[in-house]
Scaffold this active site. Structure first.
Site, mmCIF file in Angstrom:
data_model
loop_
_atom_site.group_PDB
_atom_site.id
_atom_site.type_symbol
_atom_site.label_atom_id
_atom_site.label_comp_id
_atom_site.label_asym_id
_atom_site.label_seq_id
_atom_site.Cartn_x
_atom_site.Cartn_y
_atom_site.Cartn_z
ATOM 1 N N CYS A 34 -16.081 -48.952 41.000
ATOM 2 C CA CYS A 34 -16.905 -47.863 40.474
ATOM 3 C C CYS A 34 -16.994 -46.740 41.483
ATOM 4 O O CYS A 34 -16.697 -46.901 42.665
ATOM 5 C CB CYS A 34 -18.332 -48.346 40.172
ATOM 6 N N ASP A 448 -12.864 -8.220 59.955
ATOM 7 C CA ASP A 448 -12.984 -7.692 58.596
ATOM 8 C C ASP A 448 -14.171 -6.742 58.508
ATOM 9 O O ASP A 448 -15.271 -7.040 58.995
ATOM 10 C CB ASP A 448 -13.169 -8.856 57.624
#
Length: 498
Positions: A34, A448
């Site tokens: 599971c 940037d």
């Protein structure tokens, strides 16, 4: 994590979905495996054992739980955060390389022998490349069985199986149901309105499925960025979905991706169903769906100046790409120009060199040009400065002749070094390619303009050197910090399109 039994038991008992994909729980008494968040009553601790992969569970003789469907859990974030041989091998296996090229092909791409790759994967994942590829084939088969009306023989070969017998045997072994029983079960769920077959009624030729992710996920910058930078003819935002054309190993496709509260709705139109595995992997990579946002945000919150941004809109992802070479070309086209200008340059290349596709819905008309097609372009026809023409043609030539390789199997440091050696490739271009094309979660853009403006507004150092020094505390998630910094500006990339 699967070796930390006490921690795994706590995660299972709390049904914590954040650990889905990190490890799998195998129950010794029922021989079922599971996901940690399985809704069933947790077994006793002494009856649980843990594995790092679904393939390892299957190899040990466990079958998939029919309630939690562990094969549909998000992938391990380990493979996105690392660039070592095992991580690169897992990314290639997820792309279906073993099915197309075999284990020798996988090993050749990584520069190792097949025996070395086998040994490394067994040591870390408890399963070799064939077992891992088999588990993925089983998952692909289940998707095709449940979401299409393809005959089972076509499903078998589309999923990568070499024979009908192998297909039937694997499906029965993994899911404890025959292929026909899987399809009947899915149809019954669909009639009950569970949505198991996707968000819409099945459409001929279209595969509808759900792409799971770890919560939280903030779709604003993710889909906003993709829509704002979309190349006309190749990408578009339409009817609440980001749509684009895909160049795939066996043909081409069209994908539509729509954000939902607990999943991403995905509609795929493929010319060849054998491309399903690759297409799903590319879409997950594009949307960064295997990320662990809790771990990322916890690290970034440790900086008191970043913490308010994270608390305001947690779960930001890094918008990536479906094709690293395509993004590298687009990064050069976007050097020192606006988003609109970059889209215009790219659209001209698409019209001139892209392969047309026939798709009657919307404005998708072409595949993005291959590097082979772009190798024949006339630099004088490009409406850009001569230096940038040289940068573009040199990049395209290196990609076309194989001296520069960008993809899921790339070594991030080596790719950076080769990009830096090309004319016109400064730190910004190299790092944006590392961030969005190569998938390095620690890529950083201190120079940037948007990052510097946001940093100054928050009281962070604004010079690249000082900001890089401050960002040391954000590692290894600096690419995510960039998304939070960009989000402070009122730009189209930060807003989910209307």
């Amino acid at each position: 994590m699967y070796t930390d039994t006490e921690r795994c038991v706590r995660a299972v008992r709390s049904k914590d979905a954040r650990f889905d994909g990190w490890f799998f729980t195998a129950v010794l008494t029922t021989r079922i495996y599971c996901r940690p968040s399985c809704p069933a009553v947790p077994p006793k601790a002494e009856n649980m054992t843990f594995y790092p992969s679904a393939a390892a569970c299957q190899q040990a003789g466990f079958r998939a739980c029919k309630r939690c469907r562990p094969d549909t859990s998000p992938g391990s974030p380990e493979w996105n955060a690392r660039a070592d041989t095992v991580a690169r091998a897992m990314r290639l296996i997820q792309d279906g390389v073993v099915d197309r090229e075999g284990v020798p092909g996988l090993a050749g791409r990584l520069g190792y022998s097949a025996r070395q790759i086998e040994r490394q994967l067994l040591a870390e994942l408890g399963a070799g490349p064939l077992a891992l590829a088999r588990a993925q084939r089983a998952q692909t088969a289940r998707v095709l069985i449940e979401t299409t009306a393809l005959p089972m023989a076509e499903v078998a070969f589309a999923a990568g199986f070499a024979s009908i017998r192998a297909f039937n045997g694997t499906v029965r072994e993994v899911f404890a149901l025959s292929p026909s029983e899987l399809r009947t079960r899915a149809a019954r769920r669909g009639r009950k309105g569970s949505g198991a077959r996707g968000d819409e009624a099945p459409t001929p030729g279209v595969i509808s499925l759900r792409l799971p992710f770890r919560a939280p996920l903030n779709p604003d910058n993710l889909f906003g960025h993709l829509a704002a930078t979309a190349v006309p003819g190749v990408e578009e935002w339409r009817d609440g979905a980001y749509r684009r054309t895909l160049a795939l190993p066996y043909g081409h496709g069209i994908v539509a991706l729509s954000p939902r509260p607990d999943h991403i709705a995905c509609r795929l139109s493929l010319t060849d169903p054998r491309d399903l595995t690759f297409a799903i992997s590319a879409c997950r990579r594009l949307l960064d769906l295997d990320a662990d946002p809790v771990a990322v945000d916890e690290q970034l919150r440790s900086d008191p100046l970043l913490a308010p941004l994270v608390d305001k809109a947690p779960g930001r992802r890094v918008p990536r790409t479906v094709d690293a070479a395509e993004f590298a070309v687009r990064a050069v086209l976007g050097q020192q120009v606006s988003t609109v200008a970059a889209r215009t340059h790219a659209a001209r290349l698409v019209t001139a060199y892209g392969v047309p596709v026939d798709y009657p819905e919307g404005g998708l008309t072409h595949l993005f040009p291959t590097t082979g097609a772009l190798a024949s372009l006339d630099p004088e026809a490009l409406a850009m400065p001569r230096s940038r023409r040289t940068t573009l043609t040199t990049l395209v030539g290196a990609l076309a002749d194989g001296s520069l390789r960008l993809g899921t199997d790339s070594d991030w440091d080596e790719a950076r070094a080769r990009l830096t050696a090309l004319p016109g490739f400064g730190p910004w271009t190299v790092e944006v390619i590392a961030m969005r094309a190569l998938g390095d979660p620690d890529a950083f853009l201190p120079g940037d303009l948007g990052v510097r403006r946001s940093a100054a507004g928050l009281g962070l150092p604004a010079t690249p050197a000082a900001l890089t020094a401050r960002a040391g505390g954000w590692r290894p998630w600096r690419a995510y910090a960039v998304q939070y910094l960009w989000a402070t500006e009122d730009h189209a990339i930060n807003h989910l399109p209307a």
